[in-house]
Every structure is written in structure tokens, then in C-alpha cells.
Design an enzyme around this catalytic site. Sequence first.
Site, PDB file in Angstrom:
ATOM      1  N   GLU A  71      33.352  51.998  19.419  1.00 33.95           N
ATOM      2  CA  GLU A  71      34.754  51.920  19.827  1.00 33.95           C
ATOM      3  C   GLU A  71      34.913  51.152  21.120  1.00 33.95           C
ATOM      4  O   GLU A  71      35.846  50.363  21.284  1.00 33.95           O
ATOM      5  CB  GLU A  71      35.318  53.342  19.979  1.00 33.95           C
ATOM      6  CG  GLU A  71      36.810  53.400  20.290  1.00 33.95           C
ATOM      7  CD  GLU A  71      37.150  53.442  21.777  1.00 33.95           C
ATOM      8  OE1 GLU A  71      38.343  53.389  22.115  1.00 33.95           O
ATOM      9  OE2 GLU A  71      36.220  53.520  22.608  1.00 33.95           O
ATOM     10  N   HIS A 111      34.892  58.966  18.878  1.00 27.09           N
ATOM     11  CA  HIS A 111      33.888  57.906  18.748  1.00 27.09           C
ATOM     12  C   HIS A 111      32.576  58.351  19.387  1.00 27.09           C
ATOM     13  O   HIS A 111      32.558  59.077  20.385  1.00 27.09           O
ATOM     14  CB  HIS A 111      34.362  56.573  19.326  1.00 27.09           C
ATOM     15  CG  HIS A 111      34.695  56.580  20.787  1.00 27.09           C
ATOM     16  ND1 HIS A 111      33.746  56.408  21.768  1.00 27.09           N
ATOM     17  CD2 HIS A 111      35.882  56.714  21.444  1.00 27.09           C
ATOM     18  CE1 HIS A 111      34.330  56.432  22.966  1.00 27.09           C
ATOM     19  NE2 HIS A 111      35.620  56.632  22.800  1.00 27.09           N
ATOM     20  N   ASP A 120      30.004  56.359  20.635  1.00 27.57           N
ATOM     21  CA  ASP A 120      29.395  55.537  21.685  1.00 27.57           C
ATOM     22  C   ASP A 120      30.011  55.832  23.044  1.00 27.57           C
ATOM     23  O   ASP A 120      31.101  56.400  23.148  1.00 27.57           O
ATOM     24  CB  ASP A 120      29.526  54.055  21.352  1.00 27.57           C
ATOM     25  CG  ASP A 120      30.981  53.605  21.221  1.00 27.57           C
ATOM     26  OD1 ASP A 120      31.762  54.323  20.560  1.00 27.57           O
ATOM     27  OD2 ASP A 120      31.336  52.549  21.764  1.00 27.57           O
ATOM     28  N   ASP A 179      40.573  61.708  21.812  1.00 28.00           N
ATOM     29  CA  ASP A 179      40.114  60.707  22.777  1.00 28.00           C
ATOM     30  C   ASP A 179      41.117  60.443  23.889  1.00 28.00           C
ATOM     31  O   ASP A 179      41.049  59.417  24.554  1.00 28.00           O
ATOM     32  CB  ASP A 179      39.791  59.400  22.036  1.00 28.00           C
ATOM     33  CG  ASP A 179      39.012  58.418  22.893  1.00 28.00           C
ATOM     34  OD1 ASP A 179      38.407  58.844  23.885  1.00 28.00           O
ATOM     35  OD2 ASP A 179      39.013  57.216  22.569  1.00 28.00           O
ATOM     36  N   HIS A 193      34.529  55.072  32.269  1.00 30.26           N
ATOM     37  CA  HIS A 193      34.000  53.710  32.383  1.00 30.26           C
ATOM     38  C   HIS A 193      33.469  53.414  33.781  1.00 30.26           C
ATOM     39  O   HIS A 193      33.264  52.256  34.133  1.00 30.26           O
ATOM     40  CB  HIS A 193      35.047  52.656  31.985  1.00 30.26           C
ATOM     41  CG  HIS A 193      35.576  52.813  30.598  1.00 30.26           C
ATOM     42  ND1 HIS A 193      36.470  51.914  30.036  1.00 30.26           N
ATOM     43  CD2 HIS A 193      35.362  53.742  29.638  1.00 30.26           C
ATOM     44  CE1 HIS A 193      36.768  52.288  28.812  1.00 30.26           C
ATOM     45  NE2 HIS A 193      36.103  53.414  28.551  1.00 30.26           N
TER      46      HIS A 193
END
Length: 485
Positions: A145, A76, A78, A169, A457
Site C-alpha cells: 500500500e 495493509h 507493509d 487504516d 512515516h
Amino acid sequence: MSEIKNLKPESVWHNFDALTQIPRPSGHLKKVQQFLIDFAKRAGVEAFIDSANNVVMRKPATPGFENRKTVVLQSHMDMVPQKSPESKHNFETDPIETWIDGDWVKAKNTTLGADNGLGVAAILAIMEATDLKHGPLEGLITADEETGMFGAEALPAGELQADIMLNLDSEKWGKFVIGSAGGIDVTADLEYKEIETDANDVAIKVTLRGLRGGHSGLEIHEGRANANKLMVRFVRSAIQETDARLTTWHGGNMRNAIPFHAEVVLTLPKENVAALEELVNDWKEEFIEEFKLIENNVEFFCESVPTPKSQVPEQIQDNLIDAIYACHDGVLRMIPAIPTVVETSSNLAIIDIEGGSASVKILARSSGEEMKSYICEMLQSCFNMAGMKVTFSGSYGGWDPNPDSEILKLLLKVYQDQNHEEGTVQVDHAGLECSVILSKYPNLDIVSFGPTIMSPHTSTERCLISSVNPFWELLKRVLEEIPVK
């Protein structure tokens, strides 16, 4: 400035370095889409943006490999836009500043974007390579995503021609994922009429920050502190002990990230300010003691601010506090057959209360549909009791494992040949796009793997440099050994 583009393998790192210069937070992808299209044009491969805002690339087989099964490489585009409190970074305009710390690539006070930028970089390296042997290839680089798998959800039927999908991923080198949890966004909303603040009251802002945060799937079982759940304990005691009243609450900013920051503004009689300050200190000591083996940078402090003209009505305030206090957060159950893997969890991710509007946003995950329904009904019941309207969106199912996968067996064989040890096969609690894509292309044979990335994150996200070259060598060799169709 670091020189990550000179790391080995240069074909991967120079593409990742280029990606770090392109702003690509979820929801703001036009720049990275154009970057990918321009790249494909230079590399001489077919590329287009589909109706779901995904970028699709196609590369023909090396001569003599035309009869191999078609492989789609999937990642992905993003990234999660998280930053440390002191950072002034603007994710919509500024490049990511990378630096090398021993065997790690890190970013300066922001997420690095290795999730899933390194997967994208590997796809680009394959697409531009002229010295590799492979069958027909596709690249699927999906949009948004991190905020709901929107690109995968809207992937057009019939667009992919592949027989095999390699999702790039996963975030621990040597681990091959063959199943993952499903998820759903849970949102509780309430509109209320504010009341005037007592003219004799003063206002205090209380801030909690410095928590580790983290990935709400991969790290939900580690017992990291949730800023919203800690804050509600303090607010409840402040209301009870100092006659405080709630005016605003802002905590967390991403559904799929454990919140590391929260702040509230309270009003209270000026003669109770000293008691509130003492209460803040008491709770700071409590939080530090409770999480001393997990959190090492807890900051909890208060400061005077201008007194707001209005605040939350007392009954509404009490109902909201009760609901937030009672809301389930963290692991609900492990998978009975695989007790080391989380089955069902929820992340009390975002709270915004201000100006007559209260909103609570949660990401619930489960590898079982019945348990996903159960935790959704649990959360709905909790917030319904506070008079809030609960809605569900962005639901996606789990990815059922296929231990007899042909591509899995090939990956494990090549991994053992190259690394002289056996790879690990497992199911993840993190949501992967594989389940969504499988619902549209049920005949795909899929495995997910990737280099080691820690603390995605969060602003401490980092990639293990020494894991990237073996990941690249495995990918190249597997593509060369894909079986005939």
C-alpha cells in the site's frame, strides 16, 4: 525490552507484538505473507494469497448470525521503512524494537509500523477469537500500500463477497473517514554526460538532517521543512557566491514521506572553502529561524571528502537547480467547501543526481480529478523546462464521501453509546485504499477508522495506548450489530 504484548486488549497487542518481529517493508513481504498464512492455519480460518499478493481470510458467522451482511475487515501488511540517521536497523532482516513511554508505544529509532500493523493485529484478533458474535467475515490484508497501493490496484474482481468494508487504516481515534484524496506518482528523469572536475578543485559534502519529516498527506499542511527544498536554496547560493559545482545530490527515500535528510557533494576552488563554510553557517541560522516554531533539531554542516573525478555540466546543473527551486511543494489548495481539509498538494520527495543520471520523484495528491491533472501539468511543465522527461504512474482516484452510509450511522451510534460523545466525520487528504477497492466493488459500504497514531512515516511514529482498547470495543460491538442482509 518492552512488554507490549501484555497491554490491554491483549488480543490486539499480542498480535501486533508478533508482527513487529516480522520484517515487512514495502516490496519485501514474503515473510509477513507466510506469517499471516501460518496464523490463519493455527486459528482454523480459511486463508490464501491471491494473484495480487494480498492475504485473504474468511471466517464463518457465529451460529444464529448467518443472515447478517458480510463484512470485510481491511488493512495493509507493509510498513514504511524510515529510521533516524544513527540507526543501523535493517528493515529486511531485523525486528522492530518497541518500548513503552507513558501512554505511548514507540520504536527505537525507526518507524513503529502501527501504520497499519495495528489494523492487521485487530483483524487477526477477530479471526482467532472464539467468544465474539458476528456475521460472515472476510479479512483483506493488502500488499504494498505504501508504495502505490499495488495490492488494492490488482485486487481480483469477484474475490470479495462482502457488503460492508471496515478499513482500519485511519489514525485518529474518534474520527470516521468517509472520503480521501486520490494520488499519482510524478517522476522526472534526465541522462547527461558528466565532465571532468577541475584538477585544482576540492570537494565538500554538505548534509542537512534532523528535520521532522512526516506523512505527506496527513501532515503536509503543518509547514514542516522539506529537506530538498531547503537544500536547493543553499546550493543555488553556493554556486553563485563560491563558484561551487554540483557532483551529487541525494535527498529523501520515500514518495509518501516528507524528506527529513538531504546531502550534496560540491566541488569548488580551494581558496573558496572558507566562504562556503561561512555560507553553511549562515543558512543554518536562516533555517533555524524560519522553522523555529516547527523544527527543533535542524542539523546543517559540511565536511571535506575526496574530490570526485567528474561532475554535472554547468548548464545541466543550472537547469536542474532552477527546476528543483521552482517545483511546487506543499499545499496548493484547500477544499473550498471544507476549508480545514487539504484538497491538492505535492511532496518533492526524492532527488538522486549522480553518475550521469538525475531523478526527481514526487507524490501529488488531490480529492478532485481536475485539480490532480492541473498539478501534474504544473510539475511536468516545470521539469520539461529543464529538459527532463516526466512520467506518471500509480494513479488512483479519490474516494467520494457518502454521508448517508448505513455502516457510518451504526459506527457513530455505537461510538456515542460507548464514549458518551459524538464521533467526528471527515474527509482525509491522505490516500486510502478505499477508493481503489470501491472502483472494483462499487456496492461496498465503507468507513475507515482506527486508534490514534502520531507521526507515521517517521522514526518518531507512536501509538496512543489508551485509544486501542476503545477502538477494539467499538469494532467488536459493531460486528455484533451488523444488520441482516
